[in-house]
Design an enzyme around this catalytic site. Sequence first.
Site, PDB file in Angstrom:
ATOM      1  N   HIS A 168      47.982  70.609  73.978  1.00 52.13           N
ATOM      2  CA  HIS A 168      49.324  70.531  73.032  1.00 52.13           C
ATOM      3  C   HIS A 168      50.204  69.415  73.520  1.00 52.13           C
ATOM      4  CE1 HIS A 168      52.749  72.609  71.192  1.00 52.13           C
ATOM      5  NE2 HIS A 168      53.595  71.737  72.163  1.00 52.13           N
ATOM      6  N   GLU A 169      50.334  69.101  74.602  1.00 51.22           N
ATOM      7  CA  GLU A 169      51.281  67.976  75.156  1.00 51.22           C
ATOM      8  C   GLU A 169      50.626  66.704  74.705  1.00 51.22           C
ATOM      9  OE1 GLU A 169      54.122  68.700  75.950  1.00 51.22           O
ATOM     10  OE2 GLU A 169      53.771  70.942  76.237  1.00 51.22           O
ATOM     11  N   GLU A 238      55.385  70.929  66.331  1.00 54.64           N
ATOM     12  CA  GLU A 238      55.133  71.873  67.183  1.00 54.64           C
ATOM     13  C   GLU A 238      53.576  72.677  66.710  1.00 54.64           C
ATOM     14  OE1 GLU A 238      56.183  72.189  70.122  1.00 54.64           O
ATOM     15  OE2 GLU A 238      57.529  70.912  69.764  1.00 54.64           O
TER      16      GLU A 238
END
Length: 335
Positions: A168-169, A238
């Site tokens: 995700h990051e 996101e």
Amino acid sequence: MMLYFFDPVYMMLAVLGYFVMLLLASTIAPKVASRVSGKFSLFTSMVLLAGMILAISAAIIYLILAYAGVYISFYGLIIFLLIINLLMYLLSPYIINLSYGAQRDERLQMVVNSVARRLNVKPPKAVVVRSPPNAFAYGNFLTGKFVAVSESLMRMLSQEELEAVIGHEIGHHKHRDNAVMLLFGLLPSVIFYLGYALLHSSMRDDRRGAQLAAIGIAAVIVSFIVQILVLAFSRLREYYADFEGVRATNKDAMQRSLAKIHLFYHRYPDYLAPIQDSKFRTLFIYAFTNAVAEPITRADIEALKNMKVSPIQEFLSTHPPLPKRLRFIESIRVF
């Protein structure tokens, strides 16, 4: 900013703007979102929303320049805001490293390298930070790119769950989210301060005062509308990063990692305050919207996916609420 505190015009505009945001978040935005939900892909939604933000911003700025004439040093304002935001962009990695005691970690770096290979990107620097369970991506062209994971989160997650979080990051770096959101975040500020300057100018112009004041108030209202759209754009980014977390591992690992973080803050609410009050909370993988469930088993996660979400909390947040993130992850198809 202290000067603005004693400026009645600034205070009036701020109150007006927040009223507009609450009205939009509680009534109009949910209705619009429900009508367009599911009609477009994630990428198409981001492109359309970005285009809408740019079009509205360009239109109101053009209106101000066309009718305000020499009353505002527009380019001076743009340069000032760009310098301030550029300085924050350049200095924030150093501030984050000092604030969180970031330390390079070889074991974490090996995990980051492995995930980066799966996502076909150059691995960022892996650092461990002192904080409650969380992870975030930061950095710039001077310092390089970082992925930070707290020691507590590393202890909490399994290897696969940790890889999902790191995916995700890394997704944020891959999509250049820090730079993209910096630029989009400038637009509401530019429009707001143009409107603020117009209102002050209207007080010194007997001939065009009413016209300038009307345009100024309209600009302030539009600035908060654009801010709502920028927040929506941030939430889409996101989701896009969650997609990369799934690509790096699988749906279950991404869901379990978010659920474990969620459960921790439900059980230990005292740890919420320092995260919520942090100036860097927009960077974190987990934002605290509607955090009330206790997902332990798959059944708990399924129940959490169906929880109701407060429209105001959702539309004023940079992150999607957890139930919607879990449902989005479930819908992902990775080829």
